[in-house]
Design a protein around this motif. Structure first.
Motif, PDB file in Angstrom:
ATOM      1  N   ASP A  52      43.846  60.510 -61.644  1.00  0.00           N
ATOM      2  CA  ASP A  52      43.891  59.185 -61.015  1.00  0.00           C
ATOM      3  C   ASP A  52      42.530  58.812 -60.427  1.00  0.00           C
ATOM      4  OD1 ASP A  52      45.177  56.785 -60.391  1.00  0.00           O
ATOM      5  OD2 ASP A  52      45.751  57.482 -58.395  1.00  0.00           O
ATOM      6  N   ASP A  53      41.462  59.263 -61.083  1.00  0.00           N
ATOM      7  CA  ASP A  53      40.092  59.040 -60.623  1.00  0.00           C
ATOM      8  C   ASP A  53      39.398  58.100 -61.599  1.00  0.00           C
ATOM      9  OD1 ASP A  53      37.466  59.116 -59.790  1.00  0.00           O
ATOM     10  OD2 ASP A  53      37.256  61.294 -59.949  1.00  0.00           O
ATOM     11  N   VAL A  54      38.991  56.931 -61.125  1.00  0.00           N
ATOM     12  CA  VAL A  54      38.368  55.924 -61.972  1.00  0.00           C
ATOM     13  C   VAL A  54      37.065  56.419 -62.603  1.00  0.00           C
ATOM     14  CG1 VAL A  54      37.056  54.749 -60.162  1.00  0.00           C
ATOM     15  CG2 VAL A  54      37.856  53.454 -62.146  1.00  0.00           C
ATOM     16  N   GLU A  55      36.423  57.366 -61.977  1.00  0.00           N
ATOM     17  CA  GLU A  55      35.159  57.910 -62.502  1.00  0.00           C
ATOM     18  C   GLU A  55      35.356  58.741 -63.772  1.00  0.00           C
ATOM     19  OE1 GLU A  55      32.151  57.050 -61.361  1.00  0.00           O
ATOM     20  OE2 GLU A  55      33.207  55.735 -59.964  1.00  0.00           O
ATOM     21  N   THR A  56      36.594  59.091 -64.101  1.00  0.00           N
ATOM     22  CA  THR A  56      36.858  59.931 -65.268  1.00  0.00           C
ATOM     23  C   THR A  56      37.302  59.127 -66.492  1.00  0.00           C
ATOM     24  OG1 THR A  56      39.172  60.311 -64.652  1.00  0.00           O
ATOM     25  CG2 THR A  56      37.515  61.867 -63.790  1.00  0.00           C
ATOM     26  N   THR A  57      37.257  57.821 -66.394  1.00  0.00           N
ATOM     27  CA  THR A  57      37.706  56.983 -67.510  1.00  0.00           C
ATOM     28  C   THR A  57      36.648  55.926 -67.816  1.00  0.00           C
ATOM     29  OG1 THR A  57      39.610  55.776 -68.407  1.00  0.00           O
ATOM     30  CG2 THR A  57      38.983  55.274 -66.121  1.00  0.00           C
ATOM     31  N   ILE A  58      36.947  55.078 -68.755  1.00  0.00           N
ATOM     32  CA  ILE A  58      36.093  53.927 -69.061  1.00  0.00           C
ATOM     33  C   ILE A  58      36.783  52.700 -68.478  1.00  0.00           C
ATOM     34  CG2 ILE A  58      35.085  52.497 -70.868  1.00  0.00           C
ATOM     35  CD1 ILE A  58      35.254  54.944 -72.720  1.00  0.00           C
ATOM     36  N   SER A  59      36.090  51.976 -67.659  1.00  0.00           N
ATOM     37  CA  SER A  59      36.664  50.779 -67.046  1.00  0.00           C
ATOM     38  C   SER A  59      36.811  49.680 -68.093  1.00  0.00           C
ATOM     39  CB  SER A  59      35.739  50.295 -65.923  1.00  0.00           C
ATOM     40  OG  SER A  59      36.094  48.989 -65.534  1.00  0.00           O
ATOM     41  N   TYR A  60      38.002  49.109 -68.173  1.00  0.00           N
ATOM     42  CA  TYR A  60      38.181  47.997 -69.101  1.00  0.00           C
ATOM     43  C   TYR A  60      37.337  46.803 -68.689  1.00  0.00           C
ATOM     44  CZ  TYR A  60      41.906  46.985 -65.699  1.00  0.00           C
ATOM     45  OH  TYR A  60      42.625  46.791 -64.559  1.00  0.00           O
ATOM     46  N   ALA A  61      36.978  46.708 -67.411  1.00  0.00           N
ATOM     47  CA  ALA A  61      36.067  45.643 -66.965  1.00  0.00           C
ATOM     48  C   ALA A  61      34.684  45.829 -67.582  1.00  0.00           C
ATOM     49  CB  ALA A  61      35.971  45.624 -65.446  1.00  0.00           C
ATOM     50  N   ASP A  62      34.229  47.073 -67.700  1.00  0.00           N
ATOM     51  CA  ASP A  62      32.936  47.342 -68.337  1.00  0.00           C
ATOM     52  C   ASP A  62      32.990  47.022 -69.829  1.00  0.00           C
ATOM     53  OD1 ASP A  62      31.952  48.181 -65.884  1.00  0.00           O
ATOM     54  OD2 ASP A  62      32.191  50.317 -66.332  1.00  0.00           O
ATOM     55  N   ILE A  63      34.098  47.356 -70.471  1.00  0.00           N
ATOM     56  CA  ILE A  63      34.261  47.016 -71.888  1.00  0.00           C
ATOM     57  C   ILE A  63      34.248  45.501 -72.057  1.00  0.00           C
ATOM     58  CG2 ILE A  63      35.827  47.088 -73.866  1.00  0.00           C
ATOM     59  CD1 ILE A  63      36.781  49.836 -72.819  1.00  0.00           C
ATOM     60  N   PHE A  64      34.972  44.794 -71.182  1.00  0.00           N
ATOM     61  CA  PHE A  64      34.998  43.334 -71.255  1.00  0.00           C
ATOM     62  C   PHE A  64      33.598  42.745 -71.104  1.00  0.00           C
ATOM     63  CE2 PHE A  64      34.876  39.251 -69.173  1.00  0.00           C
ATOM     64  CZ  PHE A  64      35.583  38.477 -70.075  1.00  0.00           C
ATOM     65  N   GLU A  65      32.835  43.242 -70.149  1.00  0.00           N
ATOM     66  CA  GLU A  65      31.478  42.724 -69.937  1.00  0.00           C
ATOM     67  C   GLU A  65      30.625  42.891 -71.185  1.00  0.00           C
ATOM     68  OE1 GLU A  65      30.282  40.844 -67.526  1.00  0.00           O
ATOM     69  OE2 GLU A  65      32.273  40.887 -66.644  1.00  0.00           O
ATOM     70  N   LEU A  66      30.744  44.037 -71.845  1.00  0.00           N
ATOM     71  CA  LEU A  66      30.006  44.250 -73.079  1.00  0.00           C
ATOM     72  C   LEU A  66      30.459  43.275 -74.156  1.00  0.00           C
ATOM     73  CD1 LEU A  66      28.946  47.559 -74.644  1.00  0.00           C
ATOM     74  CD2 LEU A  66      30.094  45.872 -76.054  1.00  0.00           C
ATOM     75  N   LEU A  67      31.760  43.102 -74.319  1.00  0.00           N
ATOM     76  CA  LEU A  67      32.278  42.140 -75.300  1.00  0.00           C
ATOM     77  C   LEU A  67      31.777  40.735 -75.008  1.00  0.00           C
ATOM     78  CD1 LEU A  67      36.011  43.190 -75.686  1.00  0.00           C
ATOM     79  CD2 LEU A  67      34.217  43.395 -77.400  1.00  0.00           C
ATOM     80  N   ASN A  68      31.843  40.342 -73.764  1.00  0.00           N
ATOM     81  CA  ASN A  68      31.400  39.008 -73.371  1.00  0.00           C
ATOM     82  C   ASN A  68      29.928  38.798 -73.731  1.00  0.00           C
ATOM     83  OD1 ASN A  68      31.879  36.437 -72.027  1.00  0.00           O
ATOM     84  ND2 ASN A  68      30.524  37.230 -70.438  1.00  0.00           N
ATOM     85  N   GLU A  69      29.108  39.788 -73.455  1.00  0.00           N
ATOM     86  CA  GLU A  69      27.680  39.711 -73.773  1.00  0.00           C
ATOM     87  C   GLU A  69      27.460  39.570 -75.279  1.00  0.00           C
ATOM     88  OE1 GLU A  69      23.575  39.752 -72.800  1.00  0.00           O
ATOM     89  OE2 GLU A  69      25.284  39.656 -71.445  1.00  0.00           O
ATOM     90  N   VAL A  70      28.141  40.404 -76.051  1.00  0.00           N
ATOM     91  CA  VAL A  70      27.960  40.383 -77.510  1.00  0.00           C
ATOM     92  C   VAL A  70      28.436  39.066 -78.108  1.00  0.00           C
ATOM     93  CG1 VAL A  70      28.725  41.436 -79.684  1.00  0.00           C
ATOM     94  CG2 VAL A  70      28.018  42.889 -77.781  1.00  0.00           C
ATOM     95  N   VAL A  71      29.614  38.610 -77.718  1.00  0.00           N
ATOM     96  CA  VAL A  71      30.192  37.415 -78.348  1.00  0.00           C
ATOM     97  C   VAL A  71      29.475  36.139 -77.916  1.00  0.00           C
ATOM     98  CG1 VAL A  71      32.281  36.034 -78.672  1.00  0.00           C
ATOM     99  CG2 VAL A  71      32.439  38.528 -78.623  1.00  0.00           C
ATOM    100  N   THR A  72      29.063  36.062 -76.660  1.00  0.00           N
ATOM    101  CA  THR A  72      28.495  34.801 -76.168  1.00  0.00           C
ATOM    102  C   THR A  72      26.973  34.719 -76.233  1.00  0.00           C
ATOM    103  OG1 THR A  72      28.423  35.544 -73.856  1.00  0.00           O
ATOM    104  CG2 THR A  72      30.462  34.459 -74.615  1.00  0.00           C
ATOM    105  N   LYS A  73      26.293  35.857 -76.334  1.00  0.00           N
ATOM    106  CA  LYS A  73      24.824  35.834 -76.274  1.00  0.00           C
ATOM    107  C   LYS A  73      24.141  36.112 -77.612  1.00  0.00           C
ATOM    108  CE  LYS A  73      24.585  35.448 -71.694  1.00  0.00           C
ATOM    109  NZ  LYS A  73      25.701  34.655 -71.295  1.00  0.00           N
ATOM    110  N   THR A  74      24.883  36.554 -78.604  1.00  0.00           N
ATOM    111  CA  THR A  74      24.310  36.790 -79.927  1.00  0.00           C
ATOM    112  C   THR A  74      24.907  35.778 -80.905  1.00  0.00           C
ATOM    113  OG1 THR A  74      26.014  38.423 -80.450  1.00  0.00           O
ATOM    114  CG2 THR A  74      23.955  39.261 -79.529  1.00  0.00           C
ATOM    115  N   ARG A  75      24.278  35.656 -82.066  1.00  0.00           N
ATOM    116  CA  ARG A  75      24.788  34.738 -83.089  1.00  0.00           C
ATOM    117  C   ARG A  75      24.790  35.431 -84.439  1.00  0.00           C
ATOM    118  NH1 ARG A  75      23.323  28.566 -82.047  1.00  0.00           N
ATOM    119  NH2 ARG A  75      23.482  28.569 -79.793  1.00  0.00           N
ATOM    120  N   PHE A  76      25.899  35.268 -85.145  1.00  0.00           N
ATOM    121  CA  PHE A  76      26.050  35.831 -86.478  1.00  0.00           C
ATOM    122  C   PHE A  76      26.629  34.764 -87.403  1.00  0.00           C
ATOM    123  CE2 PHE A  76      26.360  39.429 -83.582  1.00  0.00           C
ATOM    124  CZ  PHE A  76      25.463  40.316 -84.162  1.00  0.00           C
ATOM    125  N   LYS A  77      26.286  34.850 -88.655  1.00  0.00           N
ATOM    126  CA  LYS A  77      26.894  33.964 -89.651  1.00  0.00           C
ATOM    127  C   LYS A  77      28.324  34.410 -89.946  1.00  0.00           C
ATOM    128  CE  LYS A  77      22.525  32.970 -91.882  1.00  0.00           C
ATOM    129  NZ  LYS A  77      21.664  33.336 -93.007  1.00  0.00           N
TER     130      LYS A  77
END
Length: 129
Positions: A52-77
């Protein structure tokens, strides 16, 4: 039941909506559109489940931030390229992710369809990414 070495535990983020500028058509690059992302990340969750220790997992908030950065700040055809870039960035950022399944959905693709959406799905193991 067949046993494999593949971890079946997963962190799931589903039906996330982002606004981005991906596509082949000029209007898609100028006006942008909504994209929906469904993501599953294979991660061994035994330790965080027991500790039950948050330090031992991957935060879904961190995953979301990465997704947000990739989808909104990069451009692909191609949404295929967007999906692969998401996979690559997640594997780089989170070494404990063993496999990823990502679906990129484009509900407003410039195709005259009355209902539905267009999507790709990519499944990658860390070794085969």
């Amino acid at each position: 039941m067949v046993r494999t070495n593949r971890v079946e535990d997963k962190i799931i983020l589903s039906d996330l909506a982002f606004y981005g500028y991906h596509g082949v058509m000029m209007e898609e690059n100028t006006l942008g559109q909504r994209f929906r992302i469904d993501l599953e990340c294979g991660v061994d969750l035994r330790v965080p489940g027991r500790s039950d220790d948050v330090e031992t997992t991957i935060s879904y908030a961190d995953i979301f931030e990465l997704l947000n950065e990739v989808v909104t700040k990069t451009r692909f055809k191609l949404i295929e390229a967007l999906g692969q870039h998401i996979v690559d960035q997640l594997f780089d950022a989170f070494p404990t992710i063993q496999w990823i399944k990502v679906r990129v959905r484009k509900p407003e693709a410039p195709i005259p369809v009355v209902a539905g959406e267009f999507a790709i799905e990519i499944v990658r193991d860390r070794e085969t990414a």
